[in-house]
Scaffold this motif. Structure first.
Motif, PDB file in Angstrom:
ATOM      1  N   GLU A  82       0.827  -1.202   0.000  1.00 34.55           N
ATOM      2  CA  GLU A  82       0.000   0.000   0.000  1.00 34.55           C
ATOM      3  C   GLU A  82       0.867   1.260   0.000  1.00 34.55           C
ATOM      4  OE1 GLU A  82      -3.533   2.249   2.528  1.00 34.55           O
ATOM      5  OE2 GLU A  82      -2.855   0.257   3.171  1.00 34.55           O
ATOM      6  N   ALA A  83       1.966   1.249   0.741  1.00 37.05           N
ATOM      7  CA  ALA A  83       2.884   2.392   0.767  1.00 37.05           C
ATOM      8  C   ALA A  83       3.437   2.647  -0.640  1.00 37.05           C
ATOM      9  CB  ALA A  83       4.016   2.154   1.755  1.00 37.05           C
ATOM     10  N   TYR A  84       3.793   1.579  -1.335  1.00 40.25           N
ATOM     11  CA  TYR A  84       4.274   1.731  -2.709  1.00 40.25           C
ATOM     12  C   TYR A  84       3.157   2.248  -3.615  1.00 40.25           C
ATOM     13  CZ  TYR A  84       5.361   0.625  -7.514  1.00 40.25           C
ATOM     14  OH  TYR A  84       5.522   0.711  -8.881  1.00 40.25           O
ATOM     15  N   ASP A  85       1.987   1.644  -3.524  1.00 40.97           N
ATOM     16  CA  ASP A  85       0.871   2.017  -4.387  1.00 40.97           C
ATOM     17  C   ASP A  85       0.490   3.482  -4.222  1.00 40.97           C
ATOM     18  OD1 ASP A  85       0.803  -0.571  -5.360  1.00 40.97           O
ATOM     19  OD2 ASP A  85      -0.871  -1.196  -4.080  1.00 40.97           O
ATOM     20  N   ASN A  86       0.672   4.029  -3.031  1.00 39.32           N
ATOM     21  CA  ASN A  86       0.309   5.417  -2.763  1.00 39.32           C
ATOM     22  C   ASN A  86       1.369   6.420  -3.196  1.00 39.32           C
ATOM     23  OD1 ASN A  86      -2.228   4.841  -1.709  1.00 39.32           O
ATOM     24  ND2 ASN A  86      -1.421   4.521   0.343  1.00 39.32           N
ATOM     25  N   LYS A  87       2.535   5.945  -3.587  1.00 35.48           N
ATOM     26  CA  LYS A  87       3.600   6.849  -4.034  1.00 35.48           C
ATOM     27  C   LYS A  87       3.280   7.387  -5.417  1.00 35.48           C
ATOM     28  CE  LYS A  87       7.389   4.858  -1.428  1.00 35.48           C
ATOM     29  NZ  LYS A  87       8.678   4.169  -1.483  1.00 35.48           N
ATOM     30  N   VAL A  88       3.700   8.618  -5.643  1.00 34.51           N
ATOM     31  CA  VAL A  88       3.578   9.225  -6.961  1.00 34.51           C
ATOM     32  C   VAL A  88       4.696   8.655  -7.836  1.00 34.51           C
ATOM     33  CG1 VAL A  88       3.675  11.389  -8.243  1.00 34.51           C
ATOM     34  CG2 VAL A  88       2.593  11.324  -5.993  1.00 34.51           C
ATOM     35  N   LYS A  89       4.334   8.211  -9.027  1.00 32.59           N
ATOM     36  CA  LYS A  89       5.312   7.638  -9.949  1.00 32.59           C
ATOM     37  C   LYS A  89       5.352   8.513 -11.200  1.00 32.59           C
ATOM     38  CE  LYS A  89       3.723   3.504  -7.902  1.00 32.59           C
ATOM     39  NZ  LYS A  89       2.605   4.118  -7.191  1.00 32.59           N
ATOM     40  N   MET A  90       6.524   9.079 -11.490  1.00 36.30           N
ATOM     41  CA  MET A  90       6.673   9.994 -12.619  1.00 36.30           C
ATOM     42  C   MET A  90       7.855   9.604 -13.486  1.00 36.30           C
ATOM     43  SD  MET A  90       6.210  13.725 -10.998  1.00 36.30           S
ATOM     44  CE  MET A  90       5.057  13.957  -9.669  1.00 36.30           C
ATOM     45  N   LEU A  91       7.672   9.803 -14.759  1.00 37.50           N
ATOM     46  CA  LEU A  91       8.731   9.608 -15.730  1.00 37.50           C
ATOM     47  C   LEU A  91       8.833  10.911 -16.516  1.00 37.50           C
ATOM     48  CD1 LEU A  91      10.739   7.655 -17.078  1.00 37.50           C
ATOM     49  CD2 LEU A  91       8.881   6.901 -18.547  1.00 37.50           C
ATOM     50  N   LEU A  92       9.899  11.682 -16.266  1.00 43.21           N
ATOM     51  CA  LEU A  92      10.121  12.941 -16.966  1.00 43.21           C
ATOM     52  C   LEU A  92      11.250  12.732 -17.967  1.00 43.21           C
ATOM     53  CD1 LEU A  92       9.930  15.489 -14.000  1.00 43.21           C
ATOM     54  CD2 LEU A  92       8.084  14.640 -15.466  1.00 43.21           C
ATOM     55  N   ILE A  93      10.964  12.981 -19.225  1.00 47.19           N
ATOM     56  CA  ILE A  93      11.928  12.786 -20.300  1.00 47.19           C
ATOM     57  C   ILE A  93      12.414  14.161 -20.760  1.00 47.19           C
ATOM     58  CG2 ILE A  93      12.304  11.865 -22.629  1.00 47.19           C
ATOM     59  CD1 ILE A  93      11.704   9.700 -20.535  1.00 47.19           C
ATOM     60  N   PRO A 123       0.616   1.458 -12.611  1.00 49.62           N
ATOM     61  CA  PRO A 123      -0.634   2.220 -12.513  1.00 49.62           C
ATOM     62  C   PRO A 123      -0.389   3.597 -11.894  1.00 49.62           C
ATOM     63  CG  PRO A 123      -0.963  -0.034 -11.789  1.00 49.62           C
ATOM     64  CD  PRO A 123       0.513   0.143 -11.972  1.00 49.62           C
ATOM     65  N   GLY A 124      -1.019   4.599 -12.510  1.00 54.55           N
ATOM     66  CA  GLY A 124      -0.888   5.967 -12.029  1.00 54.55           C
ATOM     67  C   GLY A 124       0.349   6.676 -12.543  1.00 54.55           C
ATOM     68  N   LEU A 125       1.126   6.027 -13.415  1.00 54.96           N
ATOM     69  CA  LEU A 125       2.356   6.625 -13.934  1.00 54.96           C
ATOM     70  C   LEU A 125       2.047   7.907 -14.687  1.00 54.96           C
ATOM     71  CD1 LEU A 125       5.416   6.518 -14.560  1.00 54.96           C
ATOM     72  CD2 LEU A 125       4.819   5.193 -16.604  1.00 54.96           C
ATOM     73  N   TYR A 126       2.784   8.962 -14.359  1.00 53.51           N
ATOM     74  CA  TYR A 126       2.702  10.231 -15.073  1.00 53.51           C
ATOM     75  C   TYR A 126       3.923  10.323 -15.979  1.00 53.51           C
ATOM     76  CZ  TYR A 126       2.966  15.228 -15.975  1.00 53.51           C
ATOM     77  OH  TYR A 126       3.051  16.452 -16.577  1.00 53.51           O
ATOM     78  N   ILE A 127       3.699  10.659 -17.245  1.00 50.67           N
ATOM     79  CA  ILE A 127       4.786  10.838 -18.201  1.00 50.67           C
ATOM     80  C   ILE A 127       4.756  12.279 -18.679  1.00 50.67           C
ATOM     81  CG2 ILE A 127       5.768  10.129 -20.417  1.00 50.67           C
ATOM     82  CD1 ILE A 127       4.375   7.403 -20.031  1.00 50.67           C
TER      83      ILE A 127
END
Length: 183
Positions: A82-93, A123-127
């Motif tokens: 759950e701690a991982y799932d709640n983290k914001v995941k971003m990929l900035l190119i 899931p929830g990945l921002y690019i």
């Protein structure tokens, strides 16, 4: 999420499935992967990387997705997962030029669903894309890869603007249902 490379001959001089190094400096140390970390000395290794030649943003997307996916503990411990799932995941190119020598690779991978696959794996990945002294908004593959081409692709021309725009993309990527997830 497996490293693959066709057995056919190419101009990419790939060794052990390393990043593209077909042009630019002949040194294999001009760029390399930095695993997920919160250790400053690991992050500072980026200072030794140099831009010198061709651009292959697709490799940033593929490798970045692999590195982010490796951060998933896939744990049976519900609290840890759950701690991982709640983290914001971003990929900035970040890009400083047009894809070369073969600009068709990025277009084909995006058309085949590379960015959507990345979001399904994470899931929830921002690019987001940042064009450094370059019109990243003009790249069709970038527009197809993001959720909102009006906010997720930004062009910058100087260092102060770069820092401001990185912060802006982080704010865009940290929103979920209209609420920020940054603390």
């Amino acid at each position: 999420m497996n490293d693959k490379f066709p057995s056919q001959s190419s101009s990419y001089r790939v060794k052990n499935v390393d990043l593209y190094s077909g042009f630019g400096k002949s040194s294999n140390t001009q760029f390399y992967n930095v695993s997920l970390t919160n250790t400053l000395s690991d992050i500072n290794k980026i200072d030794n990387m140099t831009a010198s030649g061709s651009t292959a943003a697709y490799q940033g997307i593929l490798t970045g997705t692999q590195l982010l996916a490796a951060g998933n503990p896939n744990s049976s411990d519900e609290d840890e997962q759950e701690a991982y799932d709640n983290k914001v995941k971003m990929l900035l190119i970040f890009s400083d030029g047009k894809e070369s020598p073969n600009k068709g690779i990025l277009d084909k991978l995006v058309d085949e669903g590379m960015c959507n696959r990345a979001r399904s794996v994470i899931p929830g990945l921002y690019i987001g894309f940042i064009g450094i002294d370059y019109n990243a908004e003009g790249i069709q593959a970038f527009r197809k890869c993001v959720n909102d081409e009006n906010t997720d692709i930004i062009n910058v021309g100087n260092l102060d603007e770069l820092i401001e725009k990185i912060e802006e993309l982080i704010q865009n990527g940290s929103k979920s249902n209209g609420f920020t997830k940054l603390y």
